[in-house]
Design a protein around this motif. Structure first.
Motif, PDB file in Angstrom:
ATOM      1  N   ASP A  26       0.823  -1.204   0.000  1.00 58.17           N
ATOM      2  CA  ASP A  26       0.000   0.000   0.000  1.00 58.17           C
ATOM      3  C   ASP A  26       0.864   1.264   0.000  1.00 58.17           C
ATOM      4  OD1 ASP A  26      -2.954   1.052   0.517  1.00 58.17           O
ATOM      5  OD2 ASP A  26      -1.579   2.241   1.753  1.00 58.17           O
ATOM      6  N   GLY A  27       1.911   1.267   0.802  1.00 58.00           N
ATOM      7  CA  GLY A  27       2.826   2.395   0.832  1.00 58.00           C
ATOM      8  C   GLY A  27       2.391   3.566   1.687  1.00 58.00           C
ATOM      9  N   GLN A  28       1.224   3.488   2.300  1.00 57.73           N
ATOM     10  CA  GLN A  28       0.748   4.607   3.118  1.00 57.73           C
ATOM     11  C   GLN A  28       0.096   4.132   4.409  1.00 57.73           C
ATOM     12  OE1 GLN A  28      -1.574   7.975   1.346  1.00 57.73           O
ATOM     13  NE2 GLN A  28      -3.237   7.255   2.669  1.00 57.73           N
ATOM     14  N   ALA A  29      -0.945   3.321   4.286  1.00 54.41           N
ATOM     15  CA  ALA A  29      -1.731   2.936   5.451  1.00 54.41           C
ATOM     16  C   ALA A  29      -1.005   1.887   6.295  1.00 54.41           C
ATOM     17  CB  ALA A  29      -3.092   2.399   5.014  1.00 54.41           C
ATOM     18  N   LYS A  30      -1.287   1.904   7.581  1.00 54.69           N
ATOM     19  CA  LYS A  30      -0.741   0.930   8.520  1.00 54.69           C
ATOM     20  C   LYS A  30      -1.894   0.194   9.197  1.00 54.69           C
ATOM     21  CE  LYS A  30       3.522   2.300   7.886  1.00 54.69           C
ATOM     22  NZ  LYS A  30       4.515   1.425   7.196  1.00 54.69           N
ATOM     23  N   PHE A  31      -1.630  -1.027   9.576  1.00 59.16           N
ATOM     24  CA  PHE A  31      -2.646  -1.800  10.287  1.00 59.16           C
ATOM     25  C   PHE A  31      -2.811  -1.290  11.716  1.00 59.16           C
ATOM     26  CE2 PHE A  31      -1.989  -4.862   6.903  1.00 59.16           C
ATOM     27  CZ  PHE A  31      -3.253  -5.431   6.752  1.00 59.16           C
ATOM     28  N   GLU A  32      -4.043  -1.235  12.146  1.00 60.94           N
ATOM     29  CA  GLU A  32      -4.369  -0.991  13.545  1.00 60.94           C
ATOM     30  C   GLU A  32      -4.734  -2.329  14.173  1.00 60.94           C
ATOM     31  OE1 GLU A  32      -7.436   1.906  13.896  1.00 60.94           O
ATOM     32  OE2 GLU A  32      -6.501   3.283  12.465  1.00 60.94           O
ATOM     33  N   GLU A  33      -4.161  -2.606  15.327  1.00 62.44           N
ATOM     34  CA  GLU A  33      -4.421  -3.889  15.983  1.00 62.44           C
ATOM     35  C   GLU A  33      -5.287  -3.712  17.215  1.00 62.44           C
ATOM     36  OE1 GLU A  33      -1.528  -7.358  16.674  1.00 62.44           O
ATOM     37  OE2 GLU A  33      -1.603  -6.391  18.652  1.00 62.44           O
ATOM     38  N   GLU A  34      -6.225  -4.621  17.366  1.00 56.80           N
ATOM     39  CA  GLU A  34      -7.026  -4.691  18.584  1.00 56.80           C
ATOM     40  C   GLU A  34      -7.021  -6.121  19.079  1.00 56.80           C
ATOM     41  OE1 GLU A  34     -11.467  -3.538  20.307  1.00 56.80           O
ATOM     42  OE2 GLU A  34     -10.996  -3.251  18.185  1.00 56.80           O
ATOM     43  N   LYS A  35      -6.476  -6.320  20.263  1.00 52.70           N
ATOM     44  CA  LYS A  35      -6.507  -7.650  20.873  1.00 52.70           C
ATOM     45  C   LYS A  35      -7.816  -7.810  21.641  1.00 52.70           C
ATOM     46  CE  LYS A  35      -1.496  -8.136  21.247  1.00 52.70           C
ATOM     47  NZ  LYS A  35      -0.335  -8.328  22.144  1.00 52.70           N
ATOM     48  N   TRP A  36      -8.396  -8.974  21.558  1.00 51.93           N
ATOM     49  CA  TRP A  36      -9.691  -9.190  22.192  1.00 51.93           C
ATOM     50  C   TRP A  36      -9.740 -10.568  22.846  1.00 51.93           C
ATOM     51  CZ3 TRP A  36     -12.387 -13.306  20.047  1.00 51.93           C
ATOM     52  CH2 TRP A  36     -11.980 -13.718  18.768  1.00 51.93           C
ATOM     53  N   GLU A  37     -10.622 -10.690  23.802  1.00 55.04           N
ATOM     54  CA  GLU A  37     -10.844 -11.964  24.473  1.00 55.04           C
ATOM     55  C   GLU A  37     -12.300 -12.376  24.303  1.00 55.04           C
ATOM     56  OE1 GLU A  37      -9.651 -11.782  28.536  1.00 55.04           O
ATOM     57  OE2 GLU A  37      -7.523 -11.421  28.065  1.00 55.04           O
ATOM     58  N   ARG A  38     -12.495 -13.639  24.065  1.00 59.41           N
ATOM     59  CA  ARG A  38     -13.843 -14.183  23.915  1.00 59.41           C
ATOM     60  C   ARG A  38     -14.368 -14.608  25.280  1.00 59.41           C
ATOM     61  NH1 ARG A  38     -15.563 -19.399  23.491  1.00 59.41           N
ATOM     62  NH2 ARG A  38     -17.580 -19.746  22.469  1.00 59.41           N
ATOM     63  N   PHE A  55      -5.631   0.241  -0.633  1.00 61.06           N
ATOM     64  CA  PHE A  55      -6.538  -0.557   0.195  1.00 61.06           C
ATOM     65  C   PHE A  55      -7.505   0.361   0.939  1.00 61.06           C
ATOM     66  CE2 PHE A  55      -2.602  -3.391   0.405  1.00 61.06           C
ATOM     67  CZ  PHE A  55      -2.969  -4.068  -0.752  1.00 61.06           C
ATOM     68  N   GLU A  56      -8.758   0.346   0.502  1.00 60.15           N
ATOM     69  CA  GLU A  56      -9.762   1.188   1.156  1.00 60.15           C
ATOM     70  C   GLU A  56     -10.138   0.626   2.511  1.00 60.15           C
ATOM     71  OE1 GLU A  56     -14.088   3.254   0.150  1.00 60.15           O
ATOM     72  OE2 GLU A  56     -13.109   1.967  -1.328  1.00 60.15           O
ATOM     73  N   LYS A  57     -10.248  -0.707   2.580  1.00 68.40           N
ATOM     74  CA  LYS A  57     -10.531  -1.366   3.849  1.00 68.40           C
ATOM     75  C   LYS A  57     -10.100  -2.815   3.742  1.00 68.40           C
ATOM     76  CE  LYS A  57     -14.262  -2.883   6.937  1.00 68.40           C
ATOM     77  NZ  LYS A  57     -15.720  -3.125   7.036  1.00 68.40           N
ATOM     78  N   GLY A  58      -9.444  -3.296   4.774  1.00 67.82           N
ATOM     79  CA  GLY A  58      -9.049  -4.694   4.784  1.00 67.82           C
ATOM     80  C   GLY A  58      -8.814  -5.171   6.192  1.00 67.82           C
ATOM     81  N   GLY A  59      -8.919  -6.467   6.370  1.00 70.56           N
ATOM     82  CA  GLY A  59      -8.665  -7.057   7.668  1.00 70.56           C
ATOM     83  C   GLY A  59      -7.832  -8.312   7.526  1.00 70.56           C
ATOM     84  N   VAL A  60      -6.884  -8.484   8.455  1.00 68.35           N
ATOM     85  CA  VAL A  60      -6.098  -9.718   8.551  1.00 68.35           C
ATOM     86  C   VAL A  60      -6.213 -10.157  10.006  1.00 68.35           C
ATOM     87  CG1 VAL A  60      -3.840 -10.802   8.258  1.00 68.35           C
ATOM     88  CG2 VAL A  60      -4.525  -8.927   6.748  1.00 68.35           C
ATOM     89  N   ASN A  61      -7.081 -11.098  10.258  1.00 69.15           N
ATOM     90  CA  ASN A  61      -7.445 -11.451  11.628  1.00 69.15           C
ATOM     91  C   ASN A  61      -6.928 -12.819  12.028  1.00 69.15           C
ATOM     92  OD1 ASN A  61      -8.824  -9.059  11.683  1.00 69.15           O
ATOM     93  ND2 ASN A  61     -10.857  -9.972  11.536  1.00 69.15           N
ATOM     94  N   PHE A  62      -6.485 -12.916  13.264  1.00 74.35           N
ATOM     95  CA  PHE A  62      -6.109 -14.197  13.863  1.00 74.35           C
ATOM     96  C   PHE A  62      -7.003 -14.453  15.066  1.00 74.35           C
ATOM     97  CE2 PHE A  62      -4.050 -16.170  17.513  1.00 74.35           C
ATOM     98  CZ  PHE A  62      -3.783 -17.436  17.013  1.00 74.35           C
ATOM     99  N   SER A  63      -7.400 -15.703  15.244  1.00 73.36           N
ATOM    100  CA  SER A  63      -8.152 -16.073  16.433  1.00 73.36           C
ATOM    101  C   SER A  63      -7.766 -17.470  16.887  1.00 73.36           C
ATOM    102  CB  SER A  63      -9.666 -16.011  16.175  1.00 73.36           C
ATOM    103  OG  SER A  63     -10.043 -16.958  15.188  1.00 73.36           O
ATOM    104  N   ALA A  64      -7.860 -17.699  18.165  1.00 69.42           N
ATOM    105  CA  ALA A  64      -7.704 -19.027  18.759  1.00 69.42           C
ATOM    106  C   ALA A  64      -8.703 -19.082  19.902  1.00 69.42           C
ATOM    107  CB  ALA A  64      -6.281 -19.254  19.248  1.00 69.42           C
ATOM    108  N   VAL A  65      -9.811 -19.759  19.687  1.00 75.52           N
ATOM    109  CA  VAL A  65     -10.917 -19.743  20.647  1.00 75.52           C
ATOM    110  C   VAL A  65     -11.256 -21.164  21.075  1.00 75.52           C
ATOM    111  CG1 VAL A  65     -11.867 -17.597  19.739  1.00 75.52           C
ATOM    112  CG2 VAL A  65     -12.666 -19.768  18.804  1.00 75.52           C
ATOM    113  N   HIS A  66     -11.826 -21.262  22.254  1.00 78.00           N
ATOM    114  CA  HIS A  66     -12.222 -22.575  22.772  1.00 78.00           C
ATOM    115  C   HIS A  66     -13.421 -22.394  23.683  1.00 78.00           C
ATOM    116  CE1 HIS A  66     -10.424 -21.625  26.734  1.00 78.00           C
ATOM    117  NE2 HIS A  66      -9.477 -21.008  26.027  1.00 78.00           N
ATOM    118  N   GLY A  67     -14.039 -23.505  24.044  1.00 79.46           N
ATOM    119  CA  GLY A  67     -15.205 -23.440  24.918  1.00 79.46           C
ATOM    120  C   GLY A  67     -16.207 -24.511  24.577  1.00 79.46           C
ATOM    121  N   HIS A  68     -17.483 -24.158  24.712  1.00 82.85           N
ATOM    122  CA  HIS A  68     -18.566 -25.108  24.492  1.00 82.85           C
ATOM    123  C   HIS A  68     -19.386 -24.686  23.280  1.00 82.85           C
ATOM    124  CE1 HIS A  68     -17.671 -26.998  28.307  1.00 82.85           C
ATOM    125  NE2 HIS A  68     -17.720 -25.817  28.897  1.00 82.85           N
TER     126      HIS A  68
END
Length: 304
Positions: A26-38, A55-68
């Protein structure tokens, strides 16, 4: 056997690699990160890029979730255990240029312990894929994209591309429009070890597919980012975005899984474009590039 912790760690590394490369592209925009808990267990890192050079809008998301799992998801997955673990990387990029395509990628891993009755073995599988949604279908770009995916698939198993290309054609189909979301790609789910493929093979394939994202997509971006375009072509881009939105809200399994398992709503819906238009009863001009694109939004085209 590969541990779920190792899978999650490697997926996080792939997220880091992709974000760094997209910022360079992109050469201009930087990713903003938000860490979250489920609330039910686990969490993730949502990374959003907005209002960039391309890039007008984009997301690169990681998750690792567990439960029922809720009962609705147990029925959908045809399992009778409650506990689950799921991890993955999910990407959607919406460019600001109608000649640069939308792209989606997802690599994921899911596991459950043995059934509550103890009479069934643990459940575990890999899934994922990459698909392309051009606003305008450009033949050379479509061939390049599918050939790149075929090369990755062929290096792991002889019929991966054929199987997963057909799967993508069927999955990314907007039934109420009778058209595909784009030109497809590859898609697979519930891929497990067998006599010919070990868990290590499948995990390596998952990572290779994830790492093919950057060289493939940056080539497509750079081929088209400096082309001029008209206001009408941008209107067509917004019209095509509306179809993307319809698919994700009506049919997408990842969206449904996130909502049913009480996932983070902002991360789940990051795939939606910033602007879309629903033009009533749109009809493409005969002989136009728009009409050509519509004629190619169908299953079974052999791009590779």
């Amino acid at each position: 056997m590969i541990s779920k912790e190792q899978i999650a760690a490697d997926y996080q590394q792939i997220q880091d690699e992709i974000c760094a490369a997209l910022e360079l592209t992109d050469g201009q925009a930087k990713f903003e990160e938000e860490k979250w808990e489920r609330e039910g267990g686990g969490g993730g890192r949502t990374r959003i890029i907005q209002n960039g050079n391309i890039f007008e809008k984009g997301g690169v998301n990681f998750s690792a979730v567990h439960g029922h799992l809720p009962d609705t998801m147990k029925r959908a997955l045809q399992v009778d255990s409650d506990d689950f673990f799921a991890t993955g990387v999910s990407i959607v990029i919406h460019p600001n240029h109608p000649m640069v395509p939308i792209i989606h990628m997802n690599i994921r891993y899911f596991e459950m312990p043995s059934s509550m009755s103890g009479d069934k073995p643990p459940v575990r599988w890999f899934g994922g894929g990459i698909d392309l949604t051009p606003h305008y279908v450009i033949d050379g770009d479509a061939k390049f994209f599918h050939t790149s995916l075929k090369n990755v698939c062929d290096s792991y198993y002889h019929d991966f591309y054929h199987r997963f290309k057909l799967w993508a054609d069927d999955y990314f189909f907007i039934k109420h429009r009778q058209e595909t979301r784009g030109i497809g790609g590859v898609f697979y789910d519930r891929l497990t070890a067998n006599d010919e493929l070990s868990w290590e093979n499948i995990f390596d394939f998952s990572k290779a597919l994830g790492r093919s994202f950057i060289p493939t997509y940056t080539e497509l971006v750079n081929r088209n980012r400096n082309k001029s375009f008209t206001e009408d072509e941008q209107l067509w881009q917004y019209q095509r975005r509306s179809r993307y939105t319809e698919f994700n809200l009506v049919y997408d399994a990842g969206t449904k899984f996130g909502l049913e398992t009480n996932g983070r709503i902002e991360s789940i819906l990051m795939s939606l474009p910033p602007t879309a238009k629903w033009v009533y009863n749109y009809q493409a001009t005969p002989g136009s590039e728009e009409e050509k694109t519509l004629s190619l939004l169908k299953k079974g085209i052999n791009w590779a």
